[in-house]
Scaffold this active site. Structure first.
Site, PDB file in Angstrom:
ATOM      1  N   GLU A 221      -0.637 -17.336  12.436  1.00 34.12           N
ATOM      2  CA  GLU A 221      -0.418 -17.783  11.263  1.00 34.12           C
ATOM      3  C   GLU A 221       1.302 -17.703  10.739  1.00 34.12           C
ATOM      4  O   GLU A 221       1.758 -16.935   9.963  1.00 34.12           O
ATOM      5  CB  GLU A 221      -0.898 -16.630  10.165  1.00 34.12           C
TER       6      GLU A 221
ATOM      7  N   GLU B 113       6.287  -8.964   2.560  1.00 34.18           N
ATOM      8  CA  GLU B 113       6.017 -10.128   3.455  1.00 34.18           C
ATOM      9  C   GLU B 113       6.823 -11.214   3.797  1.00 34.18           C
ATOM     10  O   GLU B 113       6.748 -11.561   4.994  1.00 34.18           O
ATOM     11  CB  GLU B 113       4.349 -10.639   3.026  1.00 34.18           C
TER      12      GLU B 113
ATOM     13  N   HIS C  41      -4.094  -6.171  -5.304  1.00 34.78           N
ATOM     14  CA  HIS C  41      -3.371  -5.100  -4.713  1.00 34.78           C
ATOM     15  C   HIS C  41      -1.783  -5.359  -4.464  1.00 34.78           C
ATOM     16  O   HIS C  41      -1.107  -4.323  -3.917  1.00 34.78           O
ATOM     17  CB  HIS C  41      -3.881  -4.865  -3.326  1.00 34.78           C
TER      18      HIS C  41
ATOM     19  N   ARG D  78       1.951  -5.534  -3.631  1.00 36.66           N
ATOM     20  CA  ARG D  78       2.855  -4.286  -4.114  1.00 36.66           C
ATOM     21  C   ARG D  78       3.918  -4.744  -5.254  1.00 36.66           C
ATOM     22  O   ARG D  78       4.118  -3.854  -5.982  1.00 36.66           O
ATOM     23  CB  ARG D  78       3.920  -4.234  -2.819  1.00 36.66           C
TER      24      ARG D  78
HETATM   25  C1  UD1 Z   1      -0.887  -3.986   3.104  1.00 38.87           C
HETATM   26  C2  UD1 Z   1       0.162  -5.079   3.790  1.00 38.87           C
HETATM   27  C3  UD1 Z   1       0.020  -6.232   2.747  1.00 38.87           C
HETATM   28  C4  UD1 Z   1      -1.477  -6.934   2.919  1.00 38.87           C
HETATM   29  C5  UD1 Z   1      -2.362  -5.436   2.395  1.00 38.87           C
HETATM   30  C6  UD1 Z   1      -3.941  -6.019   2.623  1.00 38.87           C
HETATM   31  C7  UD1 Z   1       2.460  -4.230   4.065  1.00 38.87           C
HETATM   32  C8  UD1 Z   1       3.891  -3.860   3.967  1.00 38.87           C
HETATM   33  N1  UD1 Z   1       1.473  -4.606   3.383  1.00 38.87           N
HETATM   34  O1  UD1 Z   1      -0.551  -3.536   1.820  1.00 38.87           O
HETATM   35  O2  UD1 Z   1       0.637  -7.282   3.153  1.00 38.87           O
HETATM   36  O3  UD1 Z   1      -1.596  -7.809   1.829  1.00 38.87           O
HETATM   37  O4  UD1 Z   1      -2.206  -4.458   3.267  1.00 38.87           O
HETATM   38  O5  UD1 Z   1      -4.435  -5.310   1.862  1.00 38.87           O
HETATM   39  O6  UD1 Z   1       2.263  -4.303   5.360  1.00 38.87           O
HETATM   40  N2  UD1 Z   1      -5.358   3.282   1.970  1.00 38.87           N
HETATM   41  C9  UD1 Z   1      -6.355   3.861   2.327  1.00 38.87           C
HETATM   42  N3  UD1 Z   1      -7.335   3.235   2.954  1.00 38.87           N
HETATM   43  C10 UD1 Z   1      -7.231   2.303   3.673  1.00 38.87           C
HETATM   44  C11 UD1 Z   1      -6.056   1.375   3.362  1.00 38.87           C
HETATM   45  C12 UD1 Z   1      -5.054   1.745   2.405  1.00 38.87           C
HETATM   46  O7  UD1 Z   1      -6.258   4.917   1.905  1.00 38.87           O
HETATM   47  O8  UD1 Z   1      -8.237   1.721   4.387  1.00 38.87           O
HETATM   48  C13 UD1 Z   1      -4.440   3.673   0.924  1.00 38.87           C
HETATM   49  C14 UD1 Z   1      -3.411   4.517   1.606  1.00 38.87           C
HETATM   50  O9  UD1 Z   1      -3.057   5.333   0.427  1.00 38.87           O
HETATM   51  C15 UD1 Z   1      -1.948   3.878   1.974  1.00 38.87           C
HETATM   52  C16 UD1 Z   1      -1.907   3.027   0.799  1.00 38.87           C
HETATM   53  O10 UD1 Z   1      -3.333   2.247   0.574  1.00 38.87           O
HETATM   54  O11 UD1 Z   1      -0.905   4.569   2.167  1.00 38.87           O
HETATM   55  C17 UD1 Z   1      -1.288   1.386   0.865  1.00 38.87           C
HETATM   56  O12 UD1 Z   1      -1.614   1.006   2.389  1.00 38.87           O
HETATM   57  P1  UD1 Z   1      -0.278   0.014   2.797  1.00 38.87           P
HETATM   58  O13 UD1 Z   1      -1.012  -0.691   4.119  1.00 38.87           O
HETATM   59  O14 UD1 Z   1       0.793   0.553   2.793  1.00 38.87           O
HETATM   60  O15 UD1 Z   1      -0.218  -1.047   1.704  1.00 38.87           O
HETATM   61  P2  UD1 Z   1      -1.192  -2.350   1.368  1.00 38.87           P
HETATM   62  O16 UD1 Z   1      -0.735  -2.357  -0.340  1.00 38.87           O
HETATM   63  O17 UD1 Z   1      -2.481  -2.022   1.526  1.00 38.87           O
HETATM   64  N1  UDP Z   2     -11.922  -8.655   1.540  1.00 38.22           N
HETATM   65  C1  UDP Z   2     -13.192  -7.947   1.926  1.00 38.22           C
HETATM   66  N2  UDP Z   2     -13.551  -6.985   1.068  1.00 38.22           N
HETATM   67  C2  UDP Z   2     -13.157  -7.081  -0.223  1.00 38.22           C
HETATM   68  C3  UDP Z   2     -12.015  -7.683  -0.729  1.00 38.22           C
HETATM   69  C4  UDP Z   2     -11.410  -8.509   0.201  1.00 38.22           C
HETATM   70  O1  UDP Z   2     -13.634  -8.198   3.078  1.00 38.22           O
HETATM   71  O2  UDP Z   2     -13.608  -6.113  -0.826  1.00 38.22           O
HETATM   72  C5  UDP Z   2     -11.511  -9.711   2.483  1.00 38.22           C
HETATM   73  C6  UDP Z   2     -11.174 -11.304   1.992  1.00 38.22           C
HETATM   74  O3  UDP Z   2     -12.237 -11.936   2.268  1.00 38.22           O
HETATM   75  C7  UDP Z   2      -9.905 -11.528   2.750  1.00 38.22           C
HETATM   76  C8  UDP Z   2      -9.140 -10.212   3.164  1.00 38.22           C
HETATM   77  O4  UDP Z   2     -10.290  -9.232   2.838  1.00 38.22           O
HETATM   78  O5  UDP Z   2     -10.404 -12.218   4.215  1.00 38.22           O
HETATM   79  C9  UDP Z   2      -7.953 -10.385   2.271  1.00 38.22           C
HETATM   80  O6  UDP Z   2      -7.630  -9.035   2.391  1.00 38.22           O
HETATM   81  P1  UDP Z   2      -6.331  -8.567   1.319  1.00 38.22           P
HETATM   82  O7  UDP Z   2      -6.667  -9.155   0.033  1.00 38.22           O
HETATM   83  O8  UDP Z   2      -6.389  -6.952   1.446  1.00 38.22           O
HETATM   84  O9  UDP Z   2      -4.934  -8.793   1.994  1.00 38.22           O
HETATM   85  P2  UDP Z   2      -4.057 -10.254   1.973  1.00 38.22           P
HETATM   86  O10 UDP Z   2      -5.021 -11.503   2.429  1.00 38.22           O
HETATM   87  O11 UDP Z   2      -3.410 -10.255   0.428  1.00 38.22           O
HETATM   88  O12 UDP Z   2      -2.907  -9.931   2.762  1.00 38.22           O
END
Ligand code: UD1
Ligand code: UDP
Length: 389
Positions: free
Chosen positions: A118, A132, A212, A214
């Site tokens: 990607e 990102e 979600h 940031r």
């Molecule tokens: C991250 C990625 C973002 C992506 C997103 C997908 C970076 C900087 N950000 O953002 O590009 O779009 O994932 O969802 O890499 N948490 C849990 N359990 C989980 C996941 C998250 O508890 O399984 C909570 C934790 O408190 C964690 C917080 O979510 O600290 C944020 O997770 P983080 O990966 O830092 O940022 P995302 O907003 O998820």
């Molecule tokens: N997705 C999932 N369960 C959910 C919400 C999203 O499996 O409850 C999947 C969705 O189909 C997509 C991916 O998660 O493939 C997107 O993830 P997210 O939006 O967290 O991250 P981003 O794509 O913005 O990085």
């Protein structure tokens, strides 16, 4: 036998890496060593479980409310010993998360070729999406192989003077994953969702929402919550489904606005198969997600994207995705229009699929084979390699 190490850590990377892992495991010349960082936990494990992937290494770095620098530094330190121990011939990272850039840096510093899946997506705004856009530009600088999903992303890389011979157009592996699961119409495990399919079958409308990002956290996300609540009051006969991200910062912003409304269903993150089923049932998708912007157009669902810009212009140009930002009034207006104006709805509800044909995983493996000079080039997958499609 060449050792290839996919490295990933969040939900979207896991979904998009699964087809690459599968293709590597099936390729005779490669040993596939899966390393996860655990940047996400529940949301990552949920995907690995669905695709039957058992990681060989797990850094398990997650912390509640983790910061970008703590994530990046823990991953680089943790990966260094894994790389020293396993000595892979190449690593594969996906997209633009902190895991992906940290993985690329850790391998680059050890002289290990980096394969970037990607590659070449650009919003042309370094602050949005944050971090990102910066992540993917850094990764492009230090990758040996750039797997661009479309000709638009290839052009972006060429403009940054990436060597054309190192770029392959593969399509996006998200389409491979989607095609794998969407047909299954996986039944919903949450009992509150059981009646959803029946409601939709009898003409009820469904709006599917995820948020979600940031840069949207805080005020903008509270506004998103208020907009959803207003829409739910305006349309008591429409179901609003929000599988909410695990991030507590997201939950604190959006959930208080939604309390007491019976037609808003808030669930835990849905297993991927169930989520694609929900896209399939939805009339409108409201999201700030990257991956959802790629999936929903393929299923002909209008997507309203709560962002000011996108690195995925293809479906916007095709008319199925519209950028609407996070302004509360605009969200209410545009969702309402799609729920009430049939002509406006029909204009957006076109199935378009600019992101691939479901063979990006095997093309990726064929490109890696060429990079490392091993094995037969997979002739059935030549189509699309190095060429626009
Ligand atoms: C991250 C990625 C973002 C992506 C997103 C997908 C970076 C900087 N950000 O953002 O590009 O779009 O994932 O969802 O890499 N948490 C849990 N359990 C989980 C996941 C998250 O508890 O399984 C909570 C934790 O408190 C964690 C917080 O979510 O600290 C944020 O997770 P983080 O990966 O830092 O940022 P995302 O907003 O998820
Ligand atoms: N997705 C999932 N369960 C959910 C919400 C999203 O499996 O409850 C999947 C969705 O189909 C997509 C991916 O998660 O493939 C997107 O993830 P997210 O939006 O967290 O991250 P981003 O794509 O913005 O990085």
């Amino acid at each position: 036998m060449k050792k290839i190490m996919p490295i990933y850590g969040t939900r979207p990377e896991a979904i998009k890496m699964a087809p690459i892992v599968k293709a590597l495991q099936e390729a005779p010349d490669f040993e596939c060593i899966v390393t996860v960082t655990g940047q996400h936990r529940e949301m990552l494990d949920q995907v690995n479980e669905l695709f039957g992937i058992v990681p060989d290494h797990d850094l398990n770095i997650i912390q509640p409310r983790q910061t970008l620098n703590s994530v990046m530094s823990k991953i680089i330190a943790g990966l260094d010993s894994v790389l020293e121990e396993t000595q892979p011939d190449a690593i594969v990272v996906q997209g633009d998360t902190t895991t992906s850039t940290a993985g690329a840096i850790a391998a680059f510093n050890r002289g290990i070729p980096v394969v970037h899946a990607e590659a070449g997506l650009r919003s042309f705004n370094i602050h949005s999406p944050f971090p990102e856009e910066a992540n993917r530009k850094i990764t492009s600088q230090i990758s040996s192989l750039h797997l661009a999903p479309t000709s638009v992303s290839k052009s972006n890389l060429l403009r940054e003077t990436v060597n054309e011979a190192d770029i392959y157009i593969t399509g996006n592996t998200v389409i491979d994953a989607l095609l794998d699961v969407v047909e299954l119409e996986v039944p919903f495990s949450d009992p509150r969702l059981a009646s959803l399919s029946e409601g939709v079958a009898s003409g009820e409308k469904l709006v599917l929402i995820t948020t979600h990002r940031r840069e949207n956290q805080g005020n903008a996300m509270r506004g998103v919550g208020r907009a959803i609540a207003r829409l739910a009051r305006m349309h008591p006969d429409v179901q609003f489904l929000l599988p909410v991200h695990k991030n507590p910062v997201v939950r604190e912003a959006v959930l208080p606005e939604l309390e007491g409304l019976e037609n808003i269903l808030v669930t835990e993150p849905m297993p991927y198969g169930e989520f694609t089923h929900a896209i399939h049932l939805a009339n409108v998708v409201l999201t700030d997600s990257g991956g959802v912007q790629e999936e929903a157009p393929g299923l002909g669902k209008p997507v309203l994207v709560m962002r000011e810009n996108t690195e995925r212009p293809e479906a916007v140009e095709a008319g199925t995705v519209r950028l609407i930002g996070t302004d509360e009034e605009r969200i209410v207006h545009d969702v309402n229009e799609l729920l009430t104006d049939q002509a406006a709805y029909a204009k957006m509800a076109n199935a378009v699929n600019p992101y691939g044909d479901g063979k990006a995983g095997v093309r990726t493996v064929s490109a890696i084979a060429e990079l490392l000079g091993v094995g037969e080039r997979l002739s059935e997958f030549d189509d699309g390699l190095k060429r626009d499609h």
